[in-house]
Scaffold this active site. Structure first.
Site, short mmCIF file in Angstrom:
data_model
loop_
_atom_site.label_atom_id
_atom_site.label_comp_id
_atom_site.label_asym_id
_atom_site.label_seq_id
_atom_site.Cartn_x
_atom_site.Cartn_y
_atom_site.Cartn_z
CB SER A 251 -15.75 16.61 -21.29
OG SER A 251 -14.94 17.73 -21.19
CE LYS A 255 -15.86 19.42 -16.04
NZ LYS A 255 -14.49 19.13 -16.14
CD1 TRP A 342 -9.62 21.83 -20.15
CD2 TRP A 342 -7.97 23.18 -19.47
NE1 TRP A 342 -10.19 22.98 -19.69
CE2 TRP A 342 -9.21 23.84 -19.27
CE3 TRP A 342 -6.80 23.83 -19.11
CZ2 TRP A 342 -9.29 25.12 -18.72
CZ3 TRP A 342 -6.89 25.12 -18.57
CH2 TRP A 342 -8.13 25.74 -18.39
CG HIS A 393 -11.28 16.73 -24.15
ND1 HIS A 393 -11.13 16.25 -22.87
CD2 HIS A 393 -12.46 17.41 -24.15
CE1 HIS A 393 -12.14 16.64 -22.13
NE2 HIS A 393 -12.96 17.33 -22.88
#
Ligand code: GCU
Length: 413
Positions: A251, A255, A342, A393
């Protein structure tokens, strides 16, 4: 029943099934999740410079195009690290060693990394587990972690001999000969920093500056910089093979992982777990989280220059496939989840697919087809790996095992 009523019934059943998969949250009622409603877009070209020069050789990629792309990501997306006001002194201290971690499977080292100059001092806690039975120096995974490395999360679980308290199956890593290290994302900067003077930034600001300039580092860039300091330590630790370090994160930390690996070639492999927006997913698709959502909910993860591209994504001179390409020729693995809408699983795949052009230029194997692979099928024997699995997720048992398979394929062949 008439055919038309049957059709209506089928459509409403499908709609109910879809909406029961995930209730919209307050923040995502107004975003797009439908493939049919995506905007048309053209991705910026990876292998053509803004001056129109075609990049045809590995040399031109490394000397011309990659530095150009990294500079764009630095100045427009994540923010560049400024020069510190005075040189930063870095010291490492192994403050605790436990040779009997997880019933003797590994040695745990708690390392204190101190960073200081005449503006102040900051400390990072770096955890390193070395597999006891493996040949040393051992290859290692390096996790950008949400869990605080000083917490009990990182102790062995009292209920499962293979896991940490936080559930990570570290026993599997040790059994396969890997070490494991972790840095905590809030050691050097807050989650969504507004007082940068409480962060590592204070060592970098001249008198009077208290906030990053528009092109200077946001939170993700700061996390990336911190991971590089962890790597500085690994280069001094004879138990770890610092030439075989797989950096990974989930998540927000996925990044940070991609940005770390893109810049720092000491990381030999990168794993992005559901990194989504500002990670592996393409900006231009605007599917699931988009730039506007990101900078309104987390204004300081990126640099402030990124704000200028809100609803103007097509003006960005980069897209996220170019970030993945900057990792080439080092292997990169992207993981998505079907219900993790998402993070835009399809956009994550396409990014990896388009980055593959550079892998091929450098003589490596990339993803071969634009079509996403079937759910649950992992692409391991490639320099660009990928899987999308059922579920939301998180990093599940299936994901951990595939990350290990990917590292085995590249580090042990
Ligand atoms: C939020 C954010 C995502 C991020 C996620 C996480 O959902 O919008 O971009 O990936 O938090 O870090 O878990």
């Amino acid at each position: 029943m008439k055919l038309s009523s049957l059709l209506v019934l089928a459509i409403s059943v499908a709609t109910v099934a879809q909406s029961s998969a995930r209730e919209p949250k307050e923040y995502d009622r107004d975003v797009n999740y439908e493939e049919e409603r995506l905007p048309a877009y053209d991705l910026p070209k990876l292998l053509v410079t803004p001056e129109g020069k075609k990049i045809k050789t590995a040399e031109d990629w490394h000397n011309i195009r990659r530095p150009q792309i990294l500079a764009l990501f630095s100045n427009l997306i994540y923010g560049r690290v400024p020069e510190p006001v005075s040189p930063i002194k870095q010291t490492f201290e192994v403050v605790k060693t436990d040779p009997n971690f997880m019933g003797g499977k590994a040695t745990r080292k708690d390392v204190k990394i101190k960073l200081g100059n005449d503006r102040g001092e900051m400390e990072m806690h770096f955890l390193v587990y070395v597999p006891n039975k493996a040949t040393k120096p051992a290859p290692t995974f390096f996790k950008h972690s949400f869990n605080n490395t000083k917490s009990k999360d990182f102790d062995a679980s009292p209920n499962d001999p293979n896991r940490l308290r936080n559930g990570w199956p570290l026993g599997d890593f040790f059994d396969r000969g890997y070490g494991f290290c972790a840095v905590y994302h809030e050691d050097l900067v807050g989650h969504n920093e507004v007082s940068f003077l409480d962060s590592i930034h204070k060592l970098f600001y001249p008198e009077g500056q208290s906030f990053p300039k528009a092109s200077e580092w946001g939170v993700l860039s700061t996390c990336a910089w911190g991971a590089m300091r962890g790597m500085d330590y690994l280069e001094t630790d004879d138990d770890i093979d610092h030439t075989r370090v797989a950096i990974m994160g989930h998540s927000k930390m996925g990044k940070a992982t991609l940005w770390t690996a893109a810049q720092d070639e000491r990381f030999a492999l990168a794993i992005s777990a559901q990194s989504g927006c500002a990670g592996a997913a393409l900006w231009r698709r605007k599917s699931g989280e988009n730039l506007k959502k990101m900078v309104t909910r987390f204004p300081y993860w990126l640099c402030r220059n990124a704000w200028k591209f809100v609803e103007q994504e097509d003006d960005l001179p980069v897209d996220q496939h170019m970030l993945l390409a900057c990792i080439a020729p080092r292997p990169v693995y992207v993981h998505s989840g079907v219900d993790d809408t998402w993070a835009d699983a399809r956009g994550e795949y396409l990014s990896a697919y388009h980055a593959s052009e550079v892998y091929r230029l450098l003589g490596k194997k990339g993803l071969e087809t634009e079509e996403s692979p079937e759910v649950g099928k992992a692409i391991i024997q490639s320099d660009v790996g990928y899987h999308n699995r059922e579920g939301c997720h998180s990093i599940d048992a299936f994901d951990w095992a595939r990350f290990l398979d990917f590292a085995d394929y590249h580090f042990k062949k």
